[in-house]
Design an enzyme around this catalytic site. Structure first.
Site, PDB file in Angstrom:
ATOM      1  N   ASN A   1       3.824   6.222 -13.887  1.00  0.00           N
ATOM      2  CA  ASN A   1       4.515   7.492 -14.100  1.00  0.00           C
ATOM      3  C   ASN A   1       5.917   7.193 -14.633  1.00  0.00           C
ATOM      4  O   ASN A   1       6.643   6.363 -14.072  1.00  0.00           O
ATOM      5  CB  ASN A   1       4.629   8.276 -12.796  1.00  0.00           C
ATOM      6  CG  ASN A   1       3.273   8.734 -12.293  1.00  0.00           C
ATOM      7  OD1 ASN A   1       2.366   9.000 -13.075  1.00  0.00           O
ATOM      8  ND2 ASN A   1       3.124   8.818 -10.973  1.00  0.00           N
TER       9      ASN A   1
ATOM     10  N   HIS B   1       7.310   0.914 -11.222  1.00  0.00           N
ATOM     11  CA  HIS B   1       6.172   0.513 -10.385  1.00  0.00           C
ATOM     12  C   HIS B   1       4.884   0.975 -11.043  1.00  0.00           C
ATOM     13  O   HIS B   1       4.845   2.009 -11.713  1.00  0.00           O
ATOM     14  CB  HIS B   1       6.271   1.095  -8.967  1.00  0.00           C
ATOM     15  CG  HIS B   1       6.402   2.585  -8.935  1.00  0.00           C
ATOM     16  ND1 HIS B   1       7.612   3.222  -9.131  1.00  0.00           N
ATOM     17  CD2 HIS B   1       5.487   3.565  -8.749  1.00  0.00           C
ATOM     18  CE1 HIS B   1       7.429   4.527  -9.062  1.00  0.00           C
ATOM     19  NE2 HIS B   1       6.140   4.772  -8.842  1.00  0.00           N
TER      20      HIS B   1
ATOM     21  N   ARG C   1       0.840  -1.205   0.000  1.00  0.00           N
ATOM     22  CA  ARG C   1       0.000   0.000   0.000  1.00  0.00           C
ATOM     23  C   ARG C   1       0.874   1.255   0.000  1.00  0.00           C
ATOM     24  O   ARG C   1       1.895   1.311   0.698  1.00  0.00           O
ATOM     25  CB  ARG C   1      -0.944  -0.006   1.203  1.00  0.00           C
ATOM     26  CG  ARG C   1      -1.880  -1.193   1.134  1.00  0.00           C
ATOM     27  CD  ARG C   1      -3.111  -1.114   1.980  1.00  0.00           C
ATOM     28  NE  ARG C   1      -3.771  -2.426   1.921  1.00  0.00           N
ATOM     29  CZ  ARG C   1      -4.557  -2.834   0.936  1.00  0.00           C
ATOM     30  NH1 ARG C   1      -4.849  -2.012  -0.063  1.00  0.00           N
ATOM     31  NH2 ARG C   1      -5.072  -4.051   0.934  1.00  0.00           N
ATOM     32  N   ASP C   2       0.447   2.232  -0.807  1.00  0.00           N
ATOM     33  CA  ASP C   2       1.180   3.496  -0.882  1.00  0.00           C
ATOM     34  C   ASP C   2       1.137   4.191   0.479  1.00  0.00           C
ATOM     35  O   ASP C   2       0.087   4.246   1.129  1.00  0.00           O
ATOM     36  CB  ASP C   2       0.573   4.403  -1.971  1.00  0.00           C
ATOM     37  CG  ASP C   2       1.518   5.515  -2.377  1.00  0.00           C
ATOM     38  OD1 ASP C   2       2.018   5.483  -3.516  1.00  0.00           O
ATOM     39  OD2 ASP C   2       1.765   6.418  -1.543  1.00  0.00           O
ATOM     40  N   ILE C   3       2.280   4.734   0.898  1.00  0.00           N
ATOM     41  CA  ILE C   3       2.383   5.372   2.217  1.00  0.00           C
ATOM     42  C   ILE C   3       1.581   6.675   2.263  1.00  0.00           C
ATOM     43  O   ILE C   3       1.202   7.131   3.344  1.00  0.00           O
ATOM     44  CB  ILE C   3       3.883   5.611   2.553  1.00  0.00           C
ATOM     45  CG1 ILE C   3       4.119   5.682   4.035  1.00  0.00           C
ATOM     46  CG2 ILE C   3       4.430   6.829   1.827  1.00  0.00           C
ATOM     47  CD1 ILE C   3       5.594   5.594   4.410  1.00  0.00           C
TER      48      ILE C   3
END
Ligand code: AMP
Ligand code: ZN
Length: 113
Positions: A86, A99, A30-32
Site C-alpha cells: 500500500n 512494508h 505477523r500482522d496484529i
C-alpha cells in the site's frame, strides 16, 4: 530511524512483535489484525515512508526486501499468495514506514475496490 515511527520501534525491539524472520536488512512479523489466514508484514530496517521512496533511496535494500517477501510467501503459503505494498493514504496505507503484506490462504474480507 524515526523516533515516533511504530515500525522503527519494532525494528529496535521496543515494541513486541510475533517475529517470523530477521535478516541484515529486514524484519518480518505477523500482522496484529490479520486480513487472511497468513498475514505477514515484511519491513526494511531502514526508515523510508513507502516502497517508492525506499526504491529511490536504496535499491539494494529494496531488492533485499522483495527477495525476503518472496521467500516468506513461499515458506508460509506454499507458492500461492498475494503481495501488497500500500502506497499513500488514498491506497489504504496507515503506517508510513515501507512494508510489504504477504497474504495467503483465505482472505477474511474482500479486498476493497
Ligand atoms: P498499511 O495499512 O498497509 O499501512 O498496513 C499497516 C498494517 O500494520 C495493518 O495491517 C495493521 O494491522 C498492522 N499493524 C499495526 N500495528 C501493528 C503492530 N503493533 N504489530 C503488527 N502489525 C501491526
Ligand atoms: Zn520507521
Amino acid at each position: 530511524m524515526s523516533s515516533d515511527c511504530l515500525f522503527c520501534s519494532i525494528v529496535r525491539g521496543e515494541i513486541p512483535a510475533d517475529v517470523v524472520s530477521q535478516t541484515e536488512h529486514t524484519i518480518a512479523f505477523r500482522d496484529i489484525n490479520p486480513q487472511a489466514d497468513v498475514h505477514v508484514l515484511v519491513v526494511p530496517r531502514l526508515h523510508e515512508p513507502d516502497i517508492a521512496s525506499l526504491a529511490a533511496a536504496d535499491p539494494d535494500v529494496t531488492i533485499a526486501l522483495i527477495a525476503e517477501t518472496l521467500r516468506i510467501a513461499q515458506a508460509e503459503s506454499g507458492g500461492q499468495y498475494r503481495l501488497v505494498f500500500n502506497t499513500g493514504e488514498a491506497a489504504g496505507q496507515t503506517v508510513f514506514h515501507a512494508h510489504g503484506h504477504v497474504l495467503g490462504g483465505h482472505l477474511h474480507s474482500p479486498l476493497p475496490s
